[in-house]
Design a protein around this motif. Structure first.
Motif, short mmCIF file in Angstrom:
data_model
loop_
_atom_site.label_atom_id
_atom_site.label_comp_id
_atom_site.label_asym_id
_atom_site.label_seq_id
_atom_site.Cartn_x
_atom_site.Cartn_y
_atom_site.Cartn_z
N MET A 290 5.20 -5.57 2.79
CA MET A 290 4.33 -4.20 3.11
C MET A 290 5.02 -3.26 2.10
O MET A 290 4.12 -2.40 1.62
CB MET A 290 4.72 -3.75 4.49
CG MET A 290 3.96 -2.59 5.01
SD MET A 290 2.21 -2.87 5.13
CE MET A 290 1.69 -1.24 5.86
N ALA A 291 6.04 -3.47 1.31
CA ALA A 291 6.48 -2.22 0.55
C ALA A 291 5.80 -2.52 -0.59
O ALA A 291 5.79 -1.40 -1.37
CB ALA A 291 8.01 -2.55 0.32
N SER A 292 5.10 -3.50 -1.11
CA SER A 292 4.56 -3.89 -2.29
C SER A 292 3.14 -3.01 -2.18
O SER A 292 2.53 -2.81 -3.27
CB SER A 292 4.45 -4.91 -2.86
OG SER A 292 3.47 -5.71 -1.83
N VAL A 293 2.57 -2.80 -0.94
CA VAL A 293 1.10 -2.17 -1.08
C VAL A 293 1.23 -0.82 -1.46
O VAL A 293 2.07 0.17 -1.26
CB VAL A 293 0.92 -2.28 0.45
CG1 VAL A 293 -0.47 -1.67 0.73
CG2 VAL A 293 0.62 -3.66 0.85
N ARG A 294 0.21 -0.42 -2.12
CA ARG A 294 -0.14 0.93 -2.72
C ARG A 294 -1.50 1.38 -2.77
O ARG A 294 -2.34 0.39 -2.87
CB ARG A 294 0.33 0.87 -4.32
CG ARG A 294 -0.32 0.00 -5.02
CD ARG A 294 0.24 -0.25 -6.58
NE ARG A 294 -0.24 -0.88 -7.39
CZ ARG A 294 0.06 -1.48 -8.83
NH1 ARG A 294 1.34 -0.90 -9.14
NH2 ARG A 294 -0.69 -2.22 -9.50
N GLY A 295 -1.76 2.38 -2.63
CA GLY A 295 -3.10 3.13 -2.60
C GLY A 295 -3.34 3.93 -1.46
O GLY A 295 -4.47 4.55 -1.51
N GLY A 296 -2.58 3.85 -0.47
CA GLY A 296 -2.52 5.01 0.63
C GLY A 296 -3.92 4.79 1.50
O GLY A 296 -4.33 3.88 1.54
N GLN A 297 -4.48 6.00 1.67
CA GLN A 297 -5.55 5.75 2.58
C GLN A 297 -6.82 5.35 1.75
O GLN A 297 -7.74 4.56 2.44
CB GLN A 297 -6.12 7.38 3.03
CG GLN A 297 -7.18 7.30 4.03
CD GLN A 297 -7.55 8.60 4.58
OE1 GLN A 297 -7.36 9.68 3.90
NE2 GLN A 297 -7.52 8.65 6.04
N CYS A 298 -6.89 5.47 0.47
CA CYS A 298 -8.07 4.74 -0.13
C CYS A 298 -8.01 3.17 -0.22
O CYS A 298 -9.14 2.87 -0.37
CB CYS A 298 -7.82 5.19 -1.84
SG CYS A 298 -8.10 6.89 -2.23
N LEU A 299 -6.95 2.83 0.14
CA LEU A 299 -7.06 1.31 0.35
C LEU A 299 -6.89 0.89 1.84
O LEU A 299 -7.71 0.19 2.52
CB LEU A 299 -5.60 0.60 -0.09
CG LEU A 299 -5.26 -0.67 0.30
CD1 LEU A 299 -6.23 -1.62 -0.41
CD2 LEU A 299 -3.69 -0.96 -0.25
N ALA A 300 -6.24 1.71 2.73
CA ALA A 300 -6.17 1.45 4.22
C ALA A 300 -7.59 1.52 4.95
O ALA A 300 -8.08 0.96 5.68
CB ALA A 300 -5.08 2.11 4.90
N GLN A 301 -7.86 2.97 4.57
CA GLN A 301 -9.47 3.37 5.20
C GLN A 301 -10.20 3.85 4.41
O GLN A 301 -10.58 5.05 4.23
CB GLN A 301 -8.93 4.57 6.31
CG GLN A 301 -7.83 4.10 7.35
CD GLN A 301 -7.43 5.34 8.05
OE1 GLN A 301 -7.44 6.11 7.87
NE2 GLN A 301 -6.88 4.92 9.44
N PRO A 302 -10.93 3.12 3.20
CA PRO A 302 -11.52 3.54 2.24
C PRO A 302 -12.92 4.34 2.65
O PRO A 302 -13.47 5.31 2.03
CB PRO A 302 -11.58 2.36 1.36
CG PRO A 302 -11.53 1.42 2.22
CD PRO A 302 -10.62 1.56 3.01
N THR A 303 -13.33 3.78 3.71
CA THR A 303 -14.80 4.05 3.82
C THR A 303 -14.76 5.46 4.87
O THR A 303 -15.81 5.83 5.04
CB THR A 303 -15.61 3.24 4.73
OG1 THR A 303 -15.23 2.80 5.91
CG2 THR A 303 -15.85 1.78 3.95
N ARG A 304 -13.55 5.62 5.66
CA ARG A 304 -13.38 6.65 6.69
C ARG A 304 -14.09 6.72 7.74
O ARG A 304 -14.28 7.57 8.53
CB ARG A 304 -13.58 8.13 5.77
CG ARG A 304 -12.85 8.44 4.61
CD ARG A 304 -11.61 8.71 5.00
NE ARG A 304 -10.90 9.08 3.82
CZ ARG A 304 -10.58 10.57 3.62
NH1 ARG A 304 -10.92 11.25 4.26
NH2 ARG A 304 -9.68 10.95 2.55
N LEU A 305 -14.95 5.37 7.83
CA LEU A 305 -15.59 5.17 9.17
C LEU A 305 -14.93 4.27 10.21
O LEU A 305 -13.61 3.91 10.04
CB LEU A 305 -16.77 4.25 8.86
CG LEU A 305 -17.92 4.69 7.78
CD1 LEU A 305 -18.92 3.55 7.60
CD2 LEU A 305 -18.76 5.86 8.53
N ARG A 306 -15.28 4.91 11.48
CA ARG A 306 -14.64 4.31 12.80
C ARG A 306 -15.67 3.55 13.45
O ARG A 306 -16.96 4.04 13.72
CB ARG A 306 -13.92 5.34 13.43
CG ARG A 306 -12.50 5.37 13.01
CD ARG A 306 -11.47 4.36 13.45
NE ARG A 306 -10.32 4.73 12.69
CZ ARG A 306 -9.62 4.33 11.53
NH1 ARG A 306 -10.48 3.81 10.77
NH2 ARG A 306 -8.65 4.56 11.05
#
Length: 331
Positions: A290-306
């Protein structure tokens, strides 16, 4: 930039050779914030929509709302890295109750871009996905719509809609998609292991293997559902995930044919239990896990949809007759 899913933490073929006959393909879409055009496959971008064609609207009664967010203020707040202010509803009790509500365009997919995208009616090769921005009934149900097109015919239109209609306020920020470009990638996928999705002895072996991994490696150990079977996020084809509801039999309401999964739309592209699926291009090669993952919200929640309470939206279509109505399942 392409996106490349890393090799699985363990070899599926080595651990569960009997899964080979159940293997399928899914196309991960890998949405990332960007500036897609109307001729691109995308989430949240401009639709290829002839100007002469009415924009889809929802005519059903909607839940009353008291406050919300202006779409333009949501966009400005996102660009600035902040939160938009809430506003009182301009006409309390009336959004959609006394008139039609324009749908929000969520995504459009061209078969020329997306391996495995099923054809629509009359061999349509472009599908557009919409959602009503308001809820319906006491349980907050949602209304979705698909629009199938044949690209060659649609592109011959004289003019295209430049700015689709919008409601003055949205109830939640996550009703407005962030424009995202796509990076389609085909990967192997395997069925959800629960109920009758796989033979019972195989599911028992999978459960026992999961338990052994936790006993040996503790928290964060690889698991079948989290690391080997179905990738998270937006994807086309493959198998549905059933984390919230358990497996369901989805049959066409017109002809009772078992339906196939056209598309899965997910709010999250990763979480702590699925980080092994994060592409190599979104990792720091000097770190692991998990420590290698980069990108923040742009990666984790890029579309901002729920979708629902952090669920996946599965869109099913009828393989016997694409004209039959699709089904929408939150799981």
């Amino acid at each position: 930039m392409t996106r490349t899913t890393p090799a699985r933490p363990v070899s599926v073929d080595a651990v569960f050779p009997e899964l080979a006959v159940h293997r399928g393909l899914t196309t991960r879409l890998h949405p990332r914030p960007g500036q897609p055009g109307m001729y691109d496959s995308h989430v949240g971008g401009p639709m290829l929509w002839p100007d002469s064609e009415p924009w889809p609207v929802c005519h059903e009664p909607h839940q009353r709302e008291t406050e919300g967010y202006k779409p333009d203020e949501i966009r400005r707040a996102r660009a600035a890295g902040g939160r938009p202010p809430k506003k009182p509803w301009p006409d309390p009790g009336a959004p959609g109750e006394n008139g039609p509500v324009p749908f929000v365009g969520l995504a459009q997919l061209f078969r020329r871009d997306i391996p495995g995208l099923a054809a629509g009616p009359d061999d349509a090769d472009l599908v557009q996905l919409f959602r009503c921005p308001f809820t319906h009934g006491p349980h907050g149900d949602r209304r979705y719509r698909l629009r199938w097109r044949r690209t060659a015919e649609t592109e011959c239109a004289e003019r295209f809609l430049a700015v689709p209609p919008e409601v003055p306020l949205l109830r939640w920020e996550n009703e407005l998609p962030e424009p995202c470009v796509l990076h389609p990638e085909e990967v192997d996928t395997y069925p959800w292991a629960e109920g009758d999705t796989l033979p019972a002895p195989l599911i028992a072996r999978i459960d026992a293997w999961d338990d052994a991994q936790v006993a040996e490696h503790g928290h964060g150990a690889p698991s079948y559902q989290g690391d080997l079977s179905i990738p998270p996020g937006w994807r086309v084809g493959g198998f549905p995930s059933w984390a919230s509801t358990g497996p369901m039999a989805i049959a066409c309401e017109s002809c009772a044919t078992p339906m196939r999964l056209l598309l899965t739309a997910g709010g999250d592209e990763m979480d702590a239990a699925s980080h092994s699926w994060v592409p190599l291009e979104d990792r720091d090669p000097s770190l692991r896990g998990m420590a290698s993952v980069r990108g923040g919200q742009c990666l984790a929640q890029p579309t901002r949809l729920r979708f629902g309470r952090d669920r996946d939206l599965h869109v099913f279509t009828c393989p016997a007759n694409p004209r039959h109505p699709p089904r929408w399942v939150l799981s």
